[in-house]
Design an enzyme around this catalytic site. Structure first.
Site, short mmCIF file in Angstrom:
data_model
loop_
_atom_site.label_atom_id
_atom_site.label_comp_id
_atom_site.label_asym_id
_atom_site.label_seq_id
_atom_site.Cartn_x
_atom_site.Cartn_y
_atom_site.Cartn_z
N ASP A 57 -3.10 -2.13 4.34
CA ASP A 57 -2.36 -1.09 3.63
C ASP A 57 -1.81 -0.14 4.68
O ASP A 57 -2.57 0.58 5.34
CB ASP A 57 -3.29 -0.36 2.66
CG ASP A 57 -2.58 0.71 1.84
OD1 ASP A 57 -1.45 1.10 2.20
OD2 ASP A 57 -3.16 1.17 0.85
N SER A 133 17.71 -1.04 6.90
CA SER A 133 18.67 -1.30 5.83
C SER A 133 20.05 -0.87 6.30
O SER A 133 20.19 0.17 6.98
CB SER A 133 18.29 -0.52 4.57
OG SER A 133 19.35 -0.55 3.62
N LYS A 159 14.77 5.07 6.05
CA LYS A 159 15.17 3.98 6.94
C LYS A 159 15.97 4.51 8.13
O LYS A 159 15.91 3.95 9.23
CB LYS A 159 15.96 2.92 6.17
CG LYS A 159 15.12 2.16 5.15
CD LYS A 159 13.99 1.38 5.82
CE LYS A 159 13.27 0.48 4.83
NZ LYS A 159 12.21 -0.33 5.48
#
Length: 238
Positions: A57, A133, A159
């Site tokens: 995680d 992205s 991002k």
């Protein structure tokens, strides 16, 4: 080159799973990172080869430390785990949404990368790929994507922050021989992508992006570092 072991975060589904599968197809050992033991095990079993489930995680320091303890050697880290939110501009998003998304998309890669650096420094050809992205490009946001009117503000800005970290890590780790690059996968058929129908009509196969990620991860010692690369190999403006 002797690059044989990779770790992919968020690898139990979507692009992450496709990346892990592509590594296995190329003969690598791959740690399939997931927040769930069961999902990691299911994904690793489906991928086959030397895919190894790994509870990881990226928002939990203890989980990251425990994962790092389980790995003896490592050549490649792909920081893929990411979350998004609704298509809202910054003024309509709650600040807690920003905190949640930055926790995974920005602080997660920092925590994972830092925890795994001792292993990467022992690799002959260490590589880090940060899954970014194209919507994070400030140049594109100001021009070709201006019609989107600033939506997905928390995700896109997170991002963009990851892109900045890519440059800074590439500079600070250059003497260690660690190459760090950011990658824009394009619109893909994944749970993260809210425009699945559109991407499906246009193609949107996660495997296409995964193959490009793996090529970037396996670049030679004369390859680039500190770059932002599109899925088709073209540079993306910061």
């Amino acid at each position: 080159m002797d690059i044989s072991i990779a770790l992919v975060t968020g690898a139990n589904k979507g692009i992450g799973k496709a990346i892990a599968r592509e590594f296995v197809h190329r003969g690598l050992t791959v740690y399939v990172g997931s927040r769930s033991v069961e999902r990691a095990a299911d994904a690793a079993a489906e991928i086959g080869g030397d895919a190894r489930p790994l509870l990881l995680d990226v928002t939990d320091a203890a989980s990251i430390a425990a994962a790092a303890e389980r790995i003896d050697a490592l050549d490649v880290v792909v920081n893929n785990a990411g979350v998004s939110d609704d298509a809202l501009p910054a003024q309509d998003e709650d600040v807690n949404a920003f905190r949640r998304i930055y926790e995974t998309n920005v602080f997660g890669p920092v925590a994972v990368t830092n925890a795994l650096l001792p292993l990467l420094r022992r690799s002959a050809h260490p590589r880090i790929v940060n899954i970014s992205s194209g919507t994070a490009s400030l140049a594109w946001a100001a021009e070709r994507m201006a019609g989107y009117r600033g939506v997905f503000a928390s995700y896109r800005s997170s991002k963009a922050a990851l892109n900045a970290l890519t440059v800074l890590y590439a500079q600070s780790l250059a003497e260690d021989g660690i190459k760090v690059n950011a990658f824009a996968p394009g619109l893909r058929r994944t749970g993260l992508n809210a425009t699945t129908a559109t991407t499906a009509a246009d193609g949107g196969d996660p495997a296409e992006a995964a193959a490009a990620v793996v090529r970037l991860a396996l670049i030679g010692d004369d390859g680039p570092t500190g770059t932002f690369v599109n899925w088709d190999g073209a540079p993306v403006p910061w």
